[in-house]
Design an enzyme around this catalytic site. Structure first.
Site, PDB file in Angstrom:
ATOM      1  CD  GLU A 120      -2.626  -1.104   2.070  1.00 45.78           C
ATOM      2  OE1 GLU A 120      -3.859  -0.543   2.169  1.00 45.78           O
ATOM      3  OE2 GLU A 120      -2.341  -1.637   3.895  1.00 45.78           O
ATOM      4  CD  GLU A 141      -3.258  -6.135   3.924  1.00 43.67           C
ATOM      5  OE1 GLU A 141      -2.454  -5.192   3.478  1.00 43.67           O
ATOM      6  OE2 GLU A 141      -3.530  -6.990   2.437  1.00 43.67           O
TER       7      GLU A 141
END
Length: 674
Positions: A120, A141
């Protein structure tokens, strides 16, 4: 539990007529770079403190084999309230957002692993380069019971569209898959793949080319998504998970919202809310616990002695069936030492050699092995019928029929042919190691070494010691597992060890209910709400009724008060049937003829009965000290039985559903509103 702080070091580099501010993520403790609260604060401060006067661009990179491994899980799981949980996402979005908002072009030079928050971070740059050796770019995740909370979903959507985002964030995450640098470039996630040698200089060359206009980033392929793309993923999730894990569904919802926003910055409030709720969920805590187990116990297995292991320079395999053939291939491929197979028939040897050659050809055709390496491995494996060929082997493992008399006879015949220090391994799935070695002159060098099928895929090895097993034998077995890239769990010499004992107790309860007349379909699907990889009857069919019946009989002999022998399974094997199910997953007509007339069953009561039996068996295993603790049972079920992370293996699931207390600390008390 304190955070391992990552520092952000700022340097200024003049390159090809341009001045770069270079932010380097580094960890003075030589731990992988991760981002916790202090690390994010330091990164945000480094960005805000930049003096951009005369600076043409800002770049961020890492050191060594890691760019950034993601969020710091230790500090993240300290969140105990919704406000604290949401703050984890909010702080990351703000820190990474500062970098994205800089008034000059930004670059991420991905030198190594970039996972979760690390990827990210890179996606907040205008352009990305990646080193050719990078093999781990991805979003773990969802597998951890979370969603990317630092802008990963809207930024990936803006580059790749909904279908590709769903693949990376949901499908690949659940499968534990990551992208290589080149795969990421093919997708459009990174702009350029550069050689490892001189990677930083080459990345600066690329950036200078962008700034000067001499070169441009690779054009995006574009995408044409439809709502059906996400619907198809949701359908797959329903079939697999039955709604058991909330994270993948929340991720799909966020992807749909990103699509509806038509590529805008996304809905940060929804992202923060979803991340905060999931971080406090039982599934996330169990998933993070499972992930940490597979990392920590794999590196430092409980029970490994300090004794120096013996060298392993050659291996013998007794047997030439499918399991033995898999073992020979794994030993040769991972150890790159000579491997000798023996069996009673040369025809069986020839069939095994043919199978091994075919598997190597498949690996080459799939690009997972070079042709030269395949040929070298093939040359290491030889076969014949004479056990005297094992005279110089450092290790010999048997993989013959699961019958005590057969295995004992193998070692009786083998012992005169091998050296006194040769390590003897048995791949038994449930039999007593002490009983197998009862007639050996040197039983101290015999140890259980139980692989799981398919051997090349499942990473677990159960190491089973008998009272006479010596420390050198145990140390050598642990080292051998490590060299084979397997995770070893030490168990005592009790029937079924861990995985087969747990699964057989489950089968025993399932079949007892079916034999009593409960609706087989209700019984078989009672555990569906937990999203296990197979129903019990599907798994039994995969194992094979005859094999499982033999294990059931062994367990009944050891623990007659808790394990029975199913009437229907006995009849099934006698009739030569492949299992209880037909090709559509229902009870086959041939099996139905063997069962009593079925009656309605309450799925909740069936589920409670199955879980109660499992909790009872796990408690008994811990009372008997079969393993060091519940963590080892969980690790075995994850790595040997494919239990998904959101179950935590087994004991966290039993804690939640039966009121057990194997891991009560995994549950986070959430204060009532107001």
């Amino acid at each position: 539990m304190s955070e391992t702080v990552t520092e952000t070091r700022t340097t200024f580099v003049d390159h090809d007529g341009f001045r770069f501010a270079l932010l380097t993520l580094e960890n003075s403790g030589h731990r992988p770079v991760t981002l916790g609260p202090a690390s994010l604060a330091g990164y945000a401060a480094a960005v805000s403190d930049l003096d951009l006067a005369g600076v043409d661009a800002v770049a961020v990179t890492g050191q060594g084999p890691v760019f950034c491994a993601g969020a710091d899980l230790k500090s993240m799981t300290q969140a105990a309230t919704p406000q604290q949980a949401e703050a984890v996402a909010r702080q990351g979005l703000e820190a990474l957002g500062q970098f994205a908002a800089l008034p000059v072009p930004t670059f991420a030079f991905i030198n190594g692993t970039a996972l979760g928050g690390g990827l990210e971070l890179a996606l907040h740059a205008d352009h990305r380069t990646a080193a050719d050796s990078v093999r781990a770019l991805g979003f773990p995740e969802v597998r951890l019971g979370l969603v990317p909370g630092w802008g990963g979903i809207p930024r990936t959507f803006a580059l790749l569209g909904a279908a590709a985002t769903a693949r990376l964030v949901v499908t690949d995450s659940l499968a534990g898959k990551n992208l290589s640098a080149r795969s990421a470039a093919d997708l459009g996630l990174v702009d350029a793949v550069l050689t490892d040698e001189g990677f930083l200089a080459a990345s600066l060359d690329f950036a200078a080319g962008i700034l000067s206009g001499r070169s441009t980033a690779a054009p995006r392929a574009g995408f044409a998504d439809t709502p059906a793309d996400l619907d198809a993923v949701r359908t797959q999730l329903d079939a697999r998970l039955h709604g058991a894990a909330p994270a993948p569904y929340r991720a799909l919802q966020l992807i749909a919202e990103a699509a509806a926003a038509a590529g805008s910055a996304g809905n940060e409030a929804a992202e923060i809310c979803a991340f905060g709720e999931l971080l406090l969920s039982d599934e996330a805590r169990a998933s993070i616990y499972a992930f940490q187990l597979t990392q920590s116990l794999a590196k430092k297995p409980a029970g490994r002695p300090d004794e120096e292991p013996l060298p392993v320079r050659s291996v013998g395999v007794v047997g030439a069936g499918l399991m033995a053939s898999q073992l020979a291939l794994v030993f040769a491929q991972q150890l790159r030492v000579p491997v000798r197979i023996t069996d009673l028939s040369q025809d069986r040897i020839d069939a095994a050699m043919s199978w091994i050659a075919g598997q190597l050809d498949k690996l080459v055709n799939r690009g997972r092995l070079k042709a030269a390496d395949a040929e070298a491995i093939r040359a290491l494996i030889t076969g014949g019928t004479d056990k005297a060929a094992f005279a110089h082997c450092d290790v010999v493992i048997e993989a013959v029929f699961e019958e005590l008399a057969v295995k004992r006879a193998v070692f009786e015949q083998l012992e005169p042919h091998v050296r006194p220090d040769t390590l003897l391994l048995t791949n038994t799935s449930s039999l007593s190691i002490q009983a197998i070695g009862a007639t050996l002159a040197r039983p101290e060098r015999l140890i259980g070494f139980h692989f799981f099928n398919p051997v090349g895929v499942l990473p677990l090895v159960e190491i089973i010691t008998a009272p006479q097993t010596d420390e050198t034998t145990l140390a050598t077995a642990f080292e051998l597992a490590r060299r084979l890239r397997k995770t070893a769990v030490l168990t005592t010499d009790t029937a079924g060890f861990v995985v087969n004992r747990v699964l057989t107790r489950l089968f025993d309860e399932v079949l007892a209910l079916i034999d009593e007349g409960s609706d087989p379909g209700v019984v078989d699907h009672a555990l569906d709400p937990f999203g296990l990889p197979m129903t019990p009857l599907e798994l039994l069919q995969f194992i094979g009724p005859a094999v499982q019946l033999h294990i059931c009989e062994t367990m009944h002999q050891a623990y007659p008060q808790r394990f029975g022998v199913s009437r229907s399974l006995t009849s099934l094997v006698a009739g030569g049937l492949p299992g209880y199910l037909d090709h559509h997953g229902g009870i086959s007509p041939a099996t139905a003829a063997l069962l009593p007339a079925s009656k309605a069953a309450n799925p909740d009561k069936v589920r409670a009965s199955l879980l109660g039996a499992l909790a009872e068996e796990v408690t008994a295993m811990l009372d008997e000290s079969v393993v060091a603790g519940p963590e080892q049972i969980d690790l075995c079920m994850i790595l040997g039985a494919n239990f998904p992370f959101h179950t935590g293996g087994l004991t966290p699931l039993l804690d939640r559903e039966t009121g057990s207390a194997f891991h009560p600390k995994l549950r986070v008390p959430i204060p009532a509103a107001g």
